[in-house]
Scaffold this motif. Structure first.
Motif, PDB file in Angstrom:
ATOM      1  N   UNK A   1       7.405  -1.321   6.100  1.00 15.57           N
ATOM      2  CA  UNK A   1       7.882  -1.275   7.575  1.00 15.57           C
ATOM      3  C   UNK A   1       6.661  -1.485   8.305  1.00 15.57           C
ATOM      4  N   UNK A   2       6.577  -2.459   9.306  1.00 14.62           N
ATOM      5  CA  UNK A   2       5.603  -2.506  10.099  1.00 14.62           C
ATOM      6  C   UNK A   2       6.031  -2.229  11.712  1.00 14.62           C
TER       7      UNK A   2
ATOM      8  N   UNK B   1      -1.208  -2.062  19.337  1.00 16.46           N
ATOM      9  CA  UNK B   1      -1.431  -1.766  17.872  1.00 16.46           C
ATOM     10  C   UNK B   1      -0.396  -1.797  16.926  1.00 16.46           C
ATOM     11  N   UNK B   2      -0.627  -1.814  15.758  1.00 17.84           N
ATOM     12  CA  UNK B   2       0.249  -1.805  14.495  1.00 17.84           C
ATOM     13  C   UNK B   2      -0.113  -0.784  13.514  1.00 17.84           C
ATOM     14  N   UNK B   3       0.944  -0.016  12.886  1.00 19.49           N
ATOM     15  CA  UNK B   3       1.027   0.737  11.788  1.00 19.49           C
ATOM     16  C   UNK B   3       2.090   0.524  11.069  1.00 19.49           C
ATOM     17  N   UNK B   4       1.752   0.976   9.794  1.00 20.16           N
ATOM     18  CA  UNK B   4       2.694   0.763   8.657  1.00 20.16           C
ATOM     19  C   UNK B   4       3.485   1.927   8.046  1.00 20.16           C
ATOM     20  N   UNK B   5       4.474   1.690   7.237  1.00 21.88           N
ATOM     21  CA  UNK B   5       4.973   2.749   6.059  1.00 21.88           C
ATOM     22  C   UNK B   5       5.041   1.940   4.757  1.00 21.88           C
ATOM     23  N   UNK B   6       4.310   2.502   4.112  1.00 20.98           N
ATOM     24  CA  UNK B   6       4.411   1.850   2.536  1.00 20.98           C
ATOM     25  C   UNK B   6       5.363   2.614   1.778  1.00 20.98           C
ATOM     26  N   UNK B   7       6.744   1.774   1.466  1.00 19.64           N
ATOM     27  CA  UNK B   7       7.662   2.262   0.757  1.00 19.64           C
ATOM     28  C   UNK B   7       7.692   2.409  -0.540  1.00 19.64           C
ATOM     29  N   UNK B   8       8.364   3.443  -1.215  1.00 21.74           N
ATOM     30  CA  UNK B   8       8.299   3.742  -2.318  1.00 21.74           C
ATOM     31  C   UNK B   8       9.620   3.229  -3.466  1.00 21.74           C
TER      32      UNK B   8
END
Length: 395
Positions: A335-336, A388-395
């Motif tokens: 997710x971005x 700006x942009x941030x992310x969520x690294x999914x499991x």
């Protein structure tokens, strides 16, 4: 006329002391030594015999004024003969030690010159891979980073996975990291991973258990295009059903909204669409994140970008937050989120649909609603909308 008588004992006039009687030709001293003489003793012995023969020709009882000069000459000759004899002995010794030629032997100098071996100049080391791939399998959606170790790996110019160019992420003499390229889902299975240098020649692969983990590939090599067999490691493209389903949903409905199953939030449907993709991925709703198909009701975490951020941050079992400096960890299906105005809230949510790693950095593309897109470059989005942009690294 008076008679004059001469006594028989009268001594005739002495010859001039300045006259020199030349010795016979055969008694002259030969100062040139034949190098083929059998031994130095023969040369010295002959010289001595000739010297004695010349000395016997001096008148008895008288010393010729030329004797000192003859003595000096003999002394010089002796010195020369000594040196020559020593040289002859040394040469004879060297000839005895040197290997005989077909003609009956060779000089020590010729033998030494013939036996000199000049070592060839050492060639510069070429790159070589000496390990297996750090990851033996990767999803066909691409983005997985794989490393190998070896020697002179900074000289590797290109990597290909199944014939598809794979971007090199980082390279040092000891380690090289590349990104697995995305391929069609029809390319599942084992494919070759090949490395080439700047000239296009294949890089040697000498993995520890290469017999079971490498396959043969043929590459053009050399100025004449000669074909040479080269080993290459293998990678298995796998299908991740969860990510495949999520990505398939995004690419199917980014421009064709799924109104049959979900309510559309006009102008602010980005988080709603991202939540739908997570359901397609296989996630299940809970009290904090849900949607009611019958009524169309939804939790704030389902429909709001900021509320989704807060919910995902509270679920480390599902996701790990990343800032843009950690972009290299982002993968397809993550997710971005964007903050256009720098307020701290999240103004837009999208799904990562493509990731590319290169020597200059990582590029990310996203798909979603509101900004309807299948592959929207994140850098372009930030440059256009600001923030700006941030992310969520999914499991």
């Amino acid at each position: 006329m008076p008679l004059t008588f001469f006594s028989s004992a009268s001594t005739p006039a002495e010859p001039s002391t300045e006259s020199n009687i030349e010795p016979p030709a055969e008694s002259s001293i030969d100062l040139h030594v034949d190098p083929s003489a059998a031994s130095a003793d023969a040369i010295v012995g002959r010289t001595r015999r000739r010297a004695r023969h010349r000395a016997e020709r001096v008148r008895k009882g008288r010393q010729s004024s030329s004797s000192p000069r003859r003595f000096v000459a003999l002394g010089c000759a002796g010195a020369i003969l000594s040196v020559s004899a020593f040289g002859a002995v040394a040469a004879a010794s060297a000839e005895n030690e040197a290997p005989a030629s077909a003609a009956g032997g060779t000089s020590a100098i010729a033998a030494a010159a013939r036996d000199v071996i000049i070592a060839p100049a050492s060639a510069a080391k070429r790159p070589a891979v000496t390990s297996e791939l750090s990851t033996a399998a990767a999803p066909f959606t691409g983005g997985t980073q794989v490393s190998v170790t070896g020697e002179q790996l900074d000289q590797v110019a290109a990597v290909a996975v199944g014939g598809v160019a794979a971007p090199i992420v980082a390279a040092t003499p000891e380690q090289l990291t590349f990104q697995v390229p995305a391929v069609a889902d029809t390319a599942l299975g084992e494919v070759a991973v090949a490395f080439t240098d700047a000239s296009g020649a294949p890089v040697d692969v000498d993995a520890a258990d290469g017999d079971s983990a490498t396959t043969a590939s043929v590459a053009a090599q050399g100025s004449k295009g000669a074909q040479a067999a080269a080993k290459s490691l293998t990678l298995t493209y796998t299908s991740n059903p969860a990510i495949d389903a999520q990505l398939g949903y995004v690419l199917t409905h980014w421009s064709s909204y799924n109104t049959a199953e979900y309510t559309v939030l006009s102008g602010v449907d980005c988080a709603n669409f991202a939540s739908q993709s997570l359901i397609a991925r296989g996630w299940t709703m809970d009290a904090g994140w849900n949607y009611d198909h019958a009524t169309g009701a939804m939790s704030s975490s389902w429909a709001s970008s900021t509320a989704m951020r807060d919910w995902l941050s509270s679920r480390p079992d599902l996701a790990t937050p990343l800032d843009d400096s950690q972009r290299g960890l982002v993968k397809v299906g993550d997710i971005a989120q964007f903050d256009w105005d720098g307020s701290g809230d999240r103004d837009h949510t999208a799904i990562v649909t493509r990731v590319e790693h290169s020597a200059t950095g990582t590029s990310v593309w996203v798909g979603g609603h509101t900004k309807d897109a299948d592959y929207w470059n994140v850098d372009e989005a930030v440059a256009t909308g600001g923030g700006s942009v941030t992310y969520f690294s999914l499991k």
